[in-house]
Enzyme design. Sequence first.
Site, PDB file in Angstrom:
ATOM      1  N   THR A  89      12.894  -1.875  -6.916  1.00 25.44           N
ATOM      2  CA  THR A  89      13.644  -0.622  -6.945  1.00 25.44           C
ATOM      3  C   THR A  89      15.155  -0.875  -6.914  1.00 25.44           C
ATOM      4  OG1 THR A  89      14.165   1.296  -5.538  1.00 25.44           O
ATOM      5  CG2 THR A  89      13.272  -0.588  -4.437  1.00 25.44           C
ATOM      6  N   ASP A  90      15.917   0.117  -7.366  1.00 25.08           N
ATOM      7  CA  ASP A  90      17.385   0.008  -7.266  1.00 25.08           C
ATOM      8  C   ASP A  90      17.870   0.230  -5.835  1.00 25.08           C
ATOM      9  OD1 ASP A  90      16.917   2.750  -7.061  1.00 25.08           O
ATOM     10  OD2 ASP A  90      18.369   3.341  -8.591  1.00 25.08           O
ATOM     11  N   GLU A  91      16.966   0.719  -4.963  1.00 27.80           N
ATOM     12  CA  GLU A  91      17.396   1.042  -3.596  1.00 27.80           C
ATOM     13  C   GLU A  91      17.766  -0.204  -2.800  1.00 27.80           C
ATOM     14  OE1 GLU A  91      15.167   4.175  -1.686  1.00 27.80           O
ATOM     15  OE2 GLU A  91      14.492   4.952  -3.605  1.00 27.80           O
ATOM     16  N   TYR A 112      12.151   1.188   3.979  1.00 31.35           N
ATOM     17  CA  TYR A 112      11.527   0.989   2.661  1.00 31.35           C
ATOM     18  C   TYR A 112      12.342   0.003   1.827  1.00 31.35           C
ATOM     19  CZ  TYR A 112      10.686   1.857  -2.321  1.00 31.35           C
ATOM     20  OH  TYR A 112      10.467   1.699  -3.665  1.00 31.35           O
ATOM     21  N   LYS A 119      11.476  -3.801   0.433  1.00 28.42           N
ATOM     22  CA  LYS A 119      11.470  -4.177  -0.998  1.00 28.42           C
ATOM     23  C   LYS A 119      12.478  -5.313  -1.237  1.00 28.42           C
ATOM     24  CE  LYS A 119       9.421  -2.582  -3.988  1.00 28.42           C
ATOM     25  NZ  LYS A 119       8.043  -2.799  -4.532  1.00 28.42           N
TER      26      LYS A 119
END
Length: 357
Positions: free
Chosen positions: A135-137, A161, A165
């Site tokens: 993810t970009d998060e 989260y 990741k």
Amino acid sequence: MKTYLVTGGAGFIGSNFIHYMFGKYGDAIKIINVDALTYAGNLENLKDIEDLPGYSFVKADICDKDAITEVFDKNDVDVVVHFAAESHVDRSIRDPEIFARTNVIGTLNMLNCARSAWERGDGFKEGARFLHVSTDEVYGSLTGEGTYFYETTPYDPHSPYSASKASSDFIVKAYVDTYGFPALITNCSNNYGPYQFPEKLIPIMINNVLSGKSLPVYGDGKNVRDWLYVMDHAKAIDMVIESGRIGEKYNVGGHNEKQNIEIVKIIIDTIKDMLPEDDKRQAHINYDLITYVEDRKGHDRRYAIAPDKISSEIGWEPETCFEDGIRLTIRWYFDHREWMDRVTSGDYQKYYEEMYK
Ligand code: NAD
Ligand code: TYD
């Protein structure tokens, strides 16, 4: 014939990816879908492909070494596409442990099992690939106008989260650097489309508009996300598997930044436009449904992807503009009310009441 082991294929992006792959390659591929069927996994998402000869399903936890080893022993897997994860930020704030277990330990176990299955002398099985879907998060939150996430942007995750990741991305990279393991990583922006569980912004808002419930917007509603139609993400993953360079990471996004409040208003306007004028729900569909609620803890302000690398190296471009994608998505939810009724029965009610009390 290529054999794909897809983890988390009963979830939102995984099930769309499986649809995309059979739509593109038909009976020229095999897909083994390995999923633990948590609250987010639903085999109904794959009803229309479950009888295809190239498709099979194994119910297993990605942390279970014996079960995953058995899948590799029974199948000559060429490609792992690793989607399985706990994926919702709000749940990670309330219950971080399961995120560390599934996203970190589960990824480590998938890497170990694939490594054992693919080891050949001092290298790995010819053509084998492990695509880790991230993810970009992991990059954190953008502040300055006109700034973007590049593959070189330092990781700065804020939620349990995104931290889990980020950890899994580092472990994948460690396997590349240490063992020469044939892995690649994609870091994608927010997806939307059919089969998305109604805990994420877009399906929650569509469902609530259709049921006349209030629309809970966190904080001032001005947080920005970069939205990509899920089938464009599926296409990107396929292209990275085919043409990506081992050990590289690729950012995936469609230059479609919007504030949350804009998204909510577009959903209200589009549903109003798509429903017949004499539909009795028309009367209650308006901006008065919008309710500002307490902000998410540690809420990232803005995400925005620079997809230059995947575009120039691999030739990927998004095909679905937001205006079309949101109509396709809303149409899907109109036509699948029974899907929504089923996934929002049982535990979901409790989740919703606790989350939005
Ligand atoms: P999802 O929550 O809809 O689906 C997750 C799937 O994984 C479910 O089918 C669930 O049953 C399965 N799963 C969970 N724990 C498991 C375990 N221990 N063993 C086996 N299966 C398990 O998630 P999603 O939105 O489809 O996201 C898929 C992947 O893409 C995730 O890795 C996520 O981090 C990443 N991603 C998501 C987005 C997004 O906008 N949704 C954007 C970028 C990246
Ligand atoms: P979400 O779909 O949970 O994705 P992510 O947090 O992974 O980006 O949320 C998208 C944005 O919408 C995020 O800024 C939080 C906000 N949001 C709301 O305002 N209300 C809601 O009910 C939800 C679920 C999210």
